[in-house]
Design a protein around this motif. Structure first.
Motif, PDB file in Angstrom:
ATOM      1  N   GLY A 291       0.787  -1.225   0.000  1.00 60.68           N
ATOM      2  CA  GLY A 291       0.000   0.000   0.000  1.00 60.68           C
ATOM      3  C   GLY A 291       0.817   1.271   0.000  1.00 60.68           C
ATOM      4  N   ILE A 292       2.096   1.185  -0.388  1.00 59.52           N
ATOM      5  CA  ILE A 292       2.977   2.354  -0.390  1.00 59.52           C
ATOM      6  C   ILE A 292       2.899   3.016  -1.759  1.00 59.52           C
ATOM      7  N   THR A 293       2.752   4.332  -1.764  1.00 55.78           N
ATOM      8  CA  THR A 293       2.598   5.067  -3.022  1.00 55.78           C
ATOM      9  C   THR A 293       3.648   6.135  -3.241  1.00 55.78           C
ATOM     10  N   ASN A 294       4.579   6.362  -2.281  1.00 57.75           N
ATOM     11  CA  ASN A 294       5.632   7.355  -2.476  1.00 57.75           C
ATOM     12  C   ASN A 294       6.916   6.835  -1.855  1.00 57.75           C
ATOM     13  N   PHE A 295       8.051   7.405  -2.279  1.00 57.71           N
ATOM     14  CA  PHE A 295       9.358   6.900  -1.847  1.00 57.71           C
ATOM     15  C   PHE A 295       9.668   7.285  -0.399  1.00 57.71           C
ATOM     16  N   CYS A 296       9.065   8.309   0.102  1.00 58.38           N
ATOM     17  CA  CYS A 296       9.270   8.655   1.518  1.00 58.38           C
ATOM     18  C   CYS A 296       8.735   7.538   2.406  1.00 58.38           C
ATOM     19  N   SER A 297       7.541   7.067   2.077  1.00 59.23           N
ATOM     20  CA  SER A 297       6.989   5.930   2.829  1.00 59.23           C
ATOM     21  C   SER A 297       7.805   4.664   2.583  1.00 59.23           C
ATOM     22  N   ALA A 298       8.386   4.535   1.400  1.00 58.46           N
ATOM     23  CA  ALA A 298       9.188   3.346   1.099  1.00 58.46           C
ATOM     24  C   ALA A 298      10.429   3.280   1.986  1.00 58.46           C
ATOM     25  N   ARG A 299      11.079   4.424   2.243  1.00 63.88           N
ATOM     26  CA  ARG A 299      12.241   4.416   3.140  1.00 63.88           C
ATOM     27  C   ARG A 299      11.841   3.997   4.548  1.00 63.88           C
ATOM     28  N   THR A 300      10.707   4.487   5.024  1.00 63.83           N
ATOM     29  CA  THR A 300      10.223   4.067   6.352  1.00 63.83           C
ATOM     30  C   THR A 300       9.929   2.576   6.371  1.00 63.83           C
ATOM     31  N   ASP A 302      11.335   0.228   4.492  1.00 61.90           N
ATOM     32  CA  ASP A 302      12.594  -0.525   4.503  1.00 61.90           C
ATOM     33  C   ASP A 302      13.226  -0.543   5.885  1.00 61.90           C
ATOM     34  N   HIS A 303      13.165   0.591   6.595  1.00 59.74           N
ATOM     35  CA  HIS A 303      13.738   0.645   7.942  1.00 59.74           C
ATOM     36  C   HIS A 303      13.001  -0.291   8.892  1.00 59.74           C
ATOM     37  N   LEU A 304      11.675  -0.280   8.828  1.00 58.87           N
ATOM     38  CA  LEU A 304      10.895  -1.157   9.699  1.00 58.87           C
ATOM     39  C   LEU A 304      11.099  -2.623   9.325  1.00 58.87           C
ATOM     40  N   LYS A 305      11.230  -2.906   8.030  1.00 56.67           N
ATOM     41  CA  LYS A 305      11.450  -4.286   7.608  1.00 56.67           C
ATOM     42  C   LYS A 305      12.786  -4.801   8.130  1.00 56.67           C
ATOM     43  N   LYS A 306      13.818  -3.961   8.084  1.00 54.64           N
ATOM     44  CA  LYS A 306      15.121  -4.371   8.607  1.00 54.64           C
ATOM     45  C   LYS A 306      15.036  -4.645  10.101  1.00 54.64           C
ATOM     46  N   SER A 307      14.310  -3.805  10.836  1.00 54.04           N
ATOM     47  CA  SER A 307      14.149  -4.024  12.284  1.00 54.04           C
ATOM     48  C   SER A 307      13.415  -5.328  12.548  1.00 54.04           C
ATOM     49  N   ARG A 308      12.371  -5.622  11.775  1.00 59.09           N
ATOM     50  CA  ARG A 308      11.629  -6.875  11.962  1.00 59.09           C
ATOM     51  C   ARG A 308      12.510  -8.084  11.682  1.00 59.09           C
ATOM     52  N   ASP A 309      13.334  -7.994  10.649  1.00 61.09           N
ATOM     53  CA  ASP A 309      14.237  -9.117  10.348  1.00 61.09           C
ATOM     54  C   ASP A 309      15.233  -9.347  11.478  1.00 61.09           C
ATOM     55  N   GLU A 310      15.744  -8.265  12.065  1.00 59.69           N
ATOM     56  CA  GLU A 310      16.674  -8.426  13.186  1.00 59.69           C
ATOM     57  C   GLU A 310      15.987  -9.050  14.388  1.00 59.69           C
ATOM     58  N   GLU A 311      14.761  -8.634  14.657  1.00 58.33           N
ATOM     59  CA  GLU A 311      14.021  -9.227  15.773  1.00 58.33           C
ATOM     60  C   GLU A 311      13.733 -10.699  15.499  1.00 58.33           C
ATOM     61  N   ARG A 312      13.401 -11.025  14.258  1.00 59.78           N
ATOM     62  CA  ARG A 312      13.134 -12.426  13.913  1.00 59.78           C
ATOM     63  C   ARG A 312      14.393 -13.270  14.082  1.00 59.78           C
ATOM     64  N   LEU A 313      15.556 -12.702  13.746  1.00 60.69           N
ATOM     65  CA  LEU A 313      16.808 -13.428  13.929  1.00 60.69           C
ATOM     66  C   LEU A 313      17.088 -13.671  15.403  1.00 60.69           C
ATOM     67  N   LYS A 314      16.801 -12.680  16.230  1.00 61.56           N
ATOM     68  CA  LYS A 314      17.008 -12.862  17.671  1.00 61.56           C
ATOM     69  C   LYS A 314      16.110 -13.958  18.222  1.00 61.56           C
ATOM     70  N   ARG A 315      14.851 -13.984  17.769  1.00 60.76           N
ATOM     71  CA  ARG A 315      13.949 -15.042  18.237  1.00 60.76           C
ATOM     72  C   ARG A 315      14.419 -16.404  17.773  1.00 60.76           C
ATOM     73  N   THR A 316      14.998 -16.468  16.577  1.00 61.05           N
ATOM     74  CA  THR A 316      15.536 -17.742  16.087  1.00 61.05           C
ATOM     75  C   THR A 316      16.695 -18.206  16.948  1.00 61.05           C
ATOM     76  N   MET A 317      17.586 -17.275  17.331  1.00 63.30           N
ATOM     77  CA  MET A 317      18.708 -17.638  18.208  1.00 63.30           C
ATOM     78  C   MET A 317      18.205 -18.088  19.573  1.00 63.30           C
ATOM     79  N   LEU A 318      17.141 -17.423  20.083  1.00 60.94           N
ATOM     80  CA  LEU A 318      16.587 -17.823  21.379  1.00 60.94           C
ATOM     81  C   LEU A 318      16.003 -19.223  21.305  1.00 60.94           C
ATOM     82  N   SER A 319      15.283 -19.538  20.215  1.00 62.12           N
ATOM     83  CA  SER A 319      14.729 -20.883  20.078  1.00 62.12           C
ATOM     84  C   SER A 319      15.841 -21.917  19.965  1.00 62.12           C
ATOM     85  N   GLU A 320      16.956 -21.540  19.359  1.00 62.22           N
ATOM     86  CA  GLU A 320      18.101 -22.448  19.271  1.00 62.22           C
ATOM     87  C   GLU A 320      18.675 -22.720  20.652  1.00 62.22           C
TER      88      GLU A 320
END
Length: 434
Positions: A291-300, A302-320
């Protein structure tokens, strides 16, 4: 009707008249409707209304002459060209010889005119600059060609680099391709008392030798044209492409013998451009689906997606960690590895840099867990590790074993990192000691 530059210099450099075949002298006439090649007539044939094949006497025409000023009212175009030709023949600065060759101007006039209009003329300087800039722009927009004329390395005989370069011998500019093909001919002698079958057999051997010579020359031409003599330089040039394009380059290498070097390079560049476009289209489609229609929202985003990936990696390490806790022996091994990473010290006793984060690095998906731990501890990117591993394994297979000194001479990185990689490959069974 218009006046145009004629042919400069020696009259024997001019084409003959199509009517009388005599050498043309200015002024002469060029038909504007016939050609190519240009249809040229002397004034005598033109006044007689000479016609030949498609050329008619009523065609439009141009008068070819150099008897008009260009840069200076006192200098005709013919004198300008004669001056340039004289400077080229006699050399810059020999103004007396230049004047003697021209016959129409003095030494001082030649020097003054040349310095004013051809050396200190800002118009020529700006024109040359514009031509140079246009050439650079054109070069940047085209594919990157190889330069087979570069001075290749000079490896020692029968070394690893020499074998990688197809046995190239720089002093002879030759390869060790089928160097014993001549042995089959050294004892052949055509004599008169040969039977027909023996004579035909000898001819067949000579034909086979000629075919081997042609194949030898074909391989040499491919290697020289595509710049494959310096294999290391060729591999460095390949690394500028994304991983997917590198795989394509490796797959399409066999077709390089069909295309020329520039055509093959353009072929790869076009696929690289296609890959970039597809990746950009996929990214834009992901934005549109979110639902993104401008590049300003796209940068936000990408930043949130990177944060979610880092959190998902931490949860994976915890499950390990939770999985290892249920097995006491596996937990002990995992804690030992983590302690090695945390307390990893340099030989001088100082704490080294933190372990390398492999997230997002190309080639990580090709590593197993132990190889990932090695790359983290020695801070080595997966792509470089895979290249060093392939080189060491390849050399070990050739030599039947590998020593640490050979490994250090082969991959040319920090000796401590080389030792850790060498010990790891020995321990995992990828290579054996010599």
């Amino acid at each position: 009707l218009r006046f145009t530059f004629g042919f400069p210099g020696d009259p024997f450099d001019k084409p003959p008249c199509r009517g009388c075949s005599s050498y043309l002298t200015e002024p002469y006439v060029k038909c504007a409707e016939c050609g190519p090649p240009p249809f040229l007539l002397c004034l005598q044939c033109f006044t007689r209304g000479f016609e030949y094949k498609k050329h008619q006497s009523d065609h439009t025409y141009e008068i070819m002459t150099s008897d008009f000023p260009v840069l200076d009212p006192n200098w005709t175009a013919q004198e300008e060209m004669s001056l340039l030709e004289a400077v080229m023949d006699c050399g810059f600065g020999n103004w007396q010889d230049v004047a003697n060759q021209m016959c129409t101007k003095s030494k001082e006039e030649c020097e003054k005119h040349y310095m004013k209009h051809f050396i200190n003329n800002p118009l020529f300087a700006s024109t040359l600059l514009n031509l140079k800039q246009a050439e650079e722009v054109q070069h940047n927009e085209t594919a990157i060609p190889f330069h087979p004329a570069d001075d290749p390395p000079r490896p020692t005989f029968d070394s690893l680099l020499s074998r990688d370069m197809a046995g190239y011998m720089p002093a002879r500019a030759d390869f060790e391709f089928d160097n014993y093909a001549e042995w089959d001919l050294r004892d052949i002698d055509f004599v008169e008392d040969d039977s027909d079958i023996l004579h035909a057999l000898k001819i067949a051997v000579v034909d086979i030798y000629h075919s081997r010579l042609k194949e030898r020359q074909r391989r040499k031409k491919i290697i020289r044209d595509h710049g494959l003599i310096n294999l290391r330089k060729f591999q460095i040039l390949e690394r500028r492409y994304p991983k997917e394009v590198q795989d394509l380059y490796e797959t399409m290498r066999r077709f390089a013998r069909i295309l020329g070097p520039v055509e093959h390079d353009k072929f790869i560049e076009s696929h690289a451009l296609e890959f970039e476009l597809r990746r950009e289209i996929k990214r834009l489609q992901e934005y549109r689906a979110a639902g993104i229609t401008n590049f300003c929202s796209a940068r936000t985003y990408d930043h949130l997606k990177k944060s979610r990936d880092e959190e998902r990696l931490k949860r994976t390490m915890l499950s390990e960690v939770l999985q290892y806790i249920q097995d006491s022996s596996a937990c002990q091994q995992w804690l030992s590895r983590q302690a090695d990473i945390v307390s990893f010290l340099t030989p001088a006793g100082r704490r080294s840099a933190p372990p390398l984060n492999l997230t997002g690095l190309p080639g990580t998906e090709k590593l197993n867990e132990k190889e990932k731990e090695l790359c983290q501890m020695v801070r080595l990117v997966p792509g470089a590790y895979l290249e060093y591993k392939a080189a060491l394994v390849n050399e070990c297979n050739k030599q039947g074993g590998l020593r640490l000194a050979q490994a250090r001479a082969l991959i040319k990185i920090d000796v401590n990192k080389t030792r850790k990689i060498y010990d790891f490959l020995i321990r995992e069974g990828y290579i054996t000691k010599a």
